[in-house]
Design an enzyme around this catalytic site. Sequence first.
Site, PDB file in Angstrom:
ATOM      1  N   ASP A  59      -0.831  -6.276  -2.308  1.00 19.10           N
ATOM      2  CA  ASP A  59       0.453  -5.574  -2.145  1.00 19.10           C
ATOM      3  C   ASP A  59       1.077  -5.364  -3.516  1.00 19.10           C
ATOM      4  O   ASP A  59       2.020  -6.039  -3.906  1.00 19.10           O
ATOM      5  CB  ASP A  59       1.367  -6.419  -1.251  1.00 19.10           C
ATOM      6  CG  ASP A  59       2.684  -5.727  -0.946  1.00 19.10           C
ATOM      7  OD1 ASP A  59       2.867  -4.579  -1.403  1.00 19.10           O
ATOM      8  OD2 ASP A  59       3.519  -6.325  -0.254  1.00 19.10           O
ATOM      9  N   LYS A  61       2.210  -2.363  -4.473  1.00 24.21           N
ATOM     10  CA  LYS A  61       3.125  -1.215  -4.346  1.00 24.21           C
ATOM     11  C   LYS A  61       3.003  -0.284  -5.545  1.00 24.21           C
ATOM     12  O   LYS A  61       3.972   0.037  -6.232  1.00 24.21           O
ATOM     13  CB  LYS A  61       4.564  -1.680  -4.154  1.00 24.21           C
ATOM     14  CG  LYS A  61       4.751  -2.415  -2.837  1.00 24.21           C
ATOM     15  CD  LYS A  61       6.183  -2.631  -2.472  1.00 24.21           C
ATOM     16  CE  LYS A  61       6.308  -3.490  -1.233  1.00 24.21           C
ATOM     17  NZ  LYS A  61       5.851  -4.897  -1.451  1.00 24.21           N
ATOM     18  N   VAL A  62       1.785   0.134  -5.772  1.00 29.44           N
ATOM     19  CA  VAL A  62       1.467   0.967  -6.933  1.00 29.44           C
ATOM     20  C   VAL A  62       2.199   2.300  -6.817  1.00 29.44           C
ATOM     21  O   VAL A  62       2.270   2.892  -5.742  1.00 29.44           O
ATOM     22  CB  VAL A  62      -0.061   1.202  -6.993  1.00 29.44           C
ATOM     23  CG1 VAL A  62      -0.434   1.971  -8.240  1.00 29.44           C
ATOM     24  CG2 VAL A  62      -0.807  -0.120  -6.937  1.00 29.44           C
ATOM     25  N   ALA A  63       2.768   2.748  -7.931  1.00 22.90           N
ATOM     26  CA  ALA A  63       3.565   3.983  -7.912  1.00 22.90           C
ATOM     27  C   ALA A  63       3.488   4.660  -9.273  1.00 22.90           C
ATOM     28  O   ALA A  63       4.470   4.723 -10.003  1.00 22.90           O
ATOM     29  CB  ALA A  63       5.017   3.669  -7.550  1.00 22.90           C
ATOM     30  N   ASP A  64       2.315   5.174  -9.608  1.00 28.93           N
ATOM     31  CA  ASP A  64       2.166   5.753 -10.948  1.00 28.93           C
ATOM     32  C   ASP A  64       1.447   7.101 -10.890  1.00 28.93           C
ATOM     33  O   ASP A  64       1.130   7.594  -9.809  1.00 28.93           O
ATOM     34  CB  ASP A  64       1.423   4.738 -11.844  1.00 28.93           C
ATOM     35  CG  ASP A  64       1.996   4.716 -13.248  1.00 28.93           C
ATOM     36  OD1 ASP A  64       2.156   5.817 -13.849  1.00 28.93           O
ATOM     37  OD2 ASP A  64       2.274   3.632 -13.768  1.00 28.93           O
ATOM     38  N   PRO A  66      -1.719   9.723 -11.203  1.00 26.12           N
ATOM     39  CA  PRO A  66      -3.061   9.511 -10.653  1.00 26.12           C
ATOM     40  C   PRO A  66      -3.983   8.687 -11.549  1.00 26.12           C
ATOM     41  O   PRO A  66      -4.646   7.752 -11.072  1.00 26.12           O
ATOM     42  CB  PRO A  66      -3.587  10.940 -10.465  1.00 26.12           C
ATOM     43  CG  PRO A  66      -2.357  11.747 -10.223  1.00 26.12           C
ATOM     44  CD  PRO A  66      -1.292  11.132 -11.085  1.00 26.12           C
ATOM     45  N   SER A 111      11.687  -2.968   4.553  1.00 25.99           N
ATOM     46  CA  SER A 111      12.393  -3.789   5.543  1.00 25.99           C
ATOM     47  C   SER A 111      13.762  -4.284   5.067  1.00 25.99           C
ATOM     48  O   SER A 111      14.521  -4.830   5.856  1.00 25.99           O
ATOM     49  CB  SER A 111      11.506  -4.982   5.920  1.00 25.99           C
ATOM     50  OG  SER A 111      11.027  -5.621   4.767  1.00 25.99           O
ATOM     51  N   VAL A 166       9.225 -10.050   9.759  1.00 27.90           N
ATOM     52  CA  VAL A 166       9.348 -11.009  10.869  1.00 27.90           C
ATOM     53  C   VAL A 166       9.674 -12.384  10.303  1.00 27.90           C
ATOM     54  O   VAL A 166       9.125 -12.790   9.282  1.00 27.90           O
ATOM     55  CB  VAL A 166       8.030 -11.060  11.687  1.00 27.90           C
ATOM     56  CG1 VAL A 166       8.008 -12.274  12.619  1.00 27.90           C
ATOM     57  CG2 VAL A 166       7.860  -9.777  12.483  1.00 27.90           C
ATOM     58  N   GLY A 167      10.588 -13.095  10.942  1.00 27.39           N
ATOM     59  CA  GLY A 167      10.934 -14.463  10.510  1.00 27.39           C
ATOM     60  C   GLY A 167      12.088 -14.447   9.540  1.00 27.39           C
ATOM     61  O   GLY A 167      13.223 -14.165   9.918  1.00 27.39           O
ATOM     62  N   GLN A 169      13.317 -12.465   7.366  1.00 22.55           N
ATOM     63  CA  GLN A 169      14.172 -11.272   7.291  1.00 22.55           C
ATOM     64  C   GLN A 169      14.783 -10.909   8.653  1.00 22.55           C
ATOM     65  O   GLN A 169      15.511  -9.921   8.778  1.00 22.55           O
ATOM     66  CB  GLN A 169      13.399 -10.078   6.737  1.00 22.55           C
ATOM     67  CG  GLN A 169      12.909 -10.281   5.305  1.00 22.55           C
ATOM     68  CD  GLN A 169      12.179  -9.051   4.771  1.00 22.55           C
ATOM     69  OE1 GLN A 169      12.736  -7.970   4.697  1.00 22.55           O
ATOM     70  NE2 GLN A 169      10.923  -9.225   4.409  1.00 22.55           N
TER      71      GLN A 169
HETATM   72  O1  C5P Z   1       8.746 -13.891   3.414  1.00 23.51           O
HETATM   73  P1  C5P Z   1       8.681 -12.614   4.205  1.00 23.51           P
HETATM   74  O2  C5P Z   1       8.054 -12.805   5.573  1.00 23.51           O
HETATM   75  O3  C5P Z   1       9.994 -11.903   4.282  1.00 23.51           O
HETATM   76  O4  C5P Z   1       7.662 -11.702   3.354  1.00 23.51           O
HETATM   77  C1  C5P Z   1       7.485 -10.329   3.562  1.00 23.51           C
HETATM   78  C2  C5P Z   1       6.436  -9.790   2.610  1.00 23.51           C
HETATM   79  O5  C5P Z   1       6.227  -8.406   2.869  1.00 23.51           O
HETATM   80  C3  C5P Z   1       6.772  -9.890   1.130  1.00 23.51           C
HETATM   81  O6  C5P Z   1       5.550 -10.035   0.432  1.00 23.51           O
HETATM   82  C4  C5P Z   1       7.408  -8.544   0.821  1.00 23.51           C
HETATM   83  O7  C5P Z   1       7.242  -8.196  -0.537  1.00 23.51           O
HETATM   84  C5  C5P Z   1       6.577  -7.642   1.707  1.00 23.51           C
HETATM   85  N1  C5P Z   1       7.176  -6.368   2.115  1.00 23.51           N
HETATM   86  C6  C5P Z   1       8.369  -6.277   2.808  1.00 23.51           C
HETATM   87  N2  C5P Z   1       8.830  -5.046   3.185  1.00 23.51           N
HETATM   88  C7  C5P Z   1       8.131  -3.930   2.908  1.00 23.51           C
HETATM   89  C8  C5P Z   1       6.942  -4.003   2.208  1.00 23.51           C
HETATM   90  C9  C5P Z   1       6.486  -5.256   1.834  1.00 23.51           C
HETATM   91  O8  C5P Z   1       8.991  -7.300   3.117  1.00 23.51           O
HETATM   92  N3  C5P Z   1       8.525  -2.746   3.329  1.00 23.51           N
END
Ligand code: C5P
Length: 211
Positions: A59, A61-64, A66, A111, A166-167, A169
């Site tokens: 993860d 999240k590459v954004a550069d 090509p 999220s 989930v959890g 957040q």
């Molecule tokens: O600890 P938690 O369950 O919140 O972790 C969520 C993971 O998902 C983290 O690695 C966060 O960087 C990633 N993530 C996110 N929302 C996104 C993309 C990635 O929470 N849209």
Amino acid sequence: MSRLILALDVYEREDALRIAEEVRDYLWAIKVNWPLILGSGISIISELKERTGLPIIADFKVADIPNTNRLIAKKTFEAGADYLIAHGFVGRDSIKAIQEEGEVIIVVEMSHPGAKEFIQPTVDKLIELANEIKPFGIIAPATRPERVRYIREKVDKDIKILTPGVGAQGGSAVETLKAGADYIIVGRAIYKSKNPRESAKKIWEEIENGA
Ligand code: C5P
């Protein structure tokens, strides 16, 4: 097959390997993010793969541009990652450059609360992009099941929806799966738990019984 992905956002190699081994029975894959790579180095990807036998999602999240995306993707897949997460807003050419090296997953929405500022208004265009270039999957927020439902309706059936949030957040695994997610990504609720294996088992059971 499990539909649970562990977001292994710890720094230390020993912690990462211990937690991964404890919970592997309940997982489909492990997602590694910058905290673990910066803390333990890129070799943690192949170590996790060897110890658990699970697919690894990088993860980053590459954004550069090509060319830079391609250079990053090459090293990430060489290190053993099976999937690489990239931002779609940089445009098709940047994503296609990654696809030439391996499987890509595109961030379509995020999220956290700030996602409403810039990402959410562009969701329809990012879905269009996904339908055109057919990544393995897309990322959508478990914190907003109504958005997962909206995205599921618009995105091609064979593109997987992976949902973090989930959890810790506040998102619910069952609600998110009912809205159309294919995989649930959980970090803190597992790796910060006193008993990660028990916590992973509980979420796995919720997924199995509730979806
Ligand atoms: O600890 P938690 O369950 O919140 O972790 C969520 C993971 O998902 C983290 O690695 C966060 O960087 C990633 N993530 C996110 N929302 C996104 C993309 C990635 O929470 N849209």
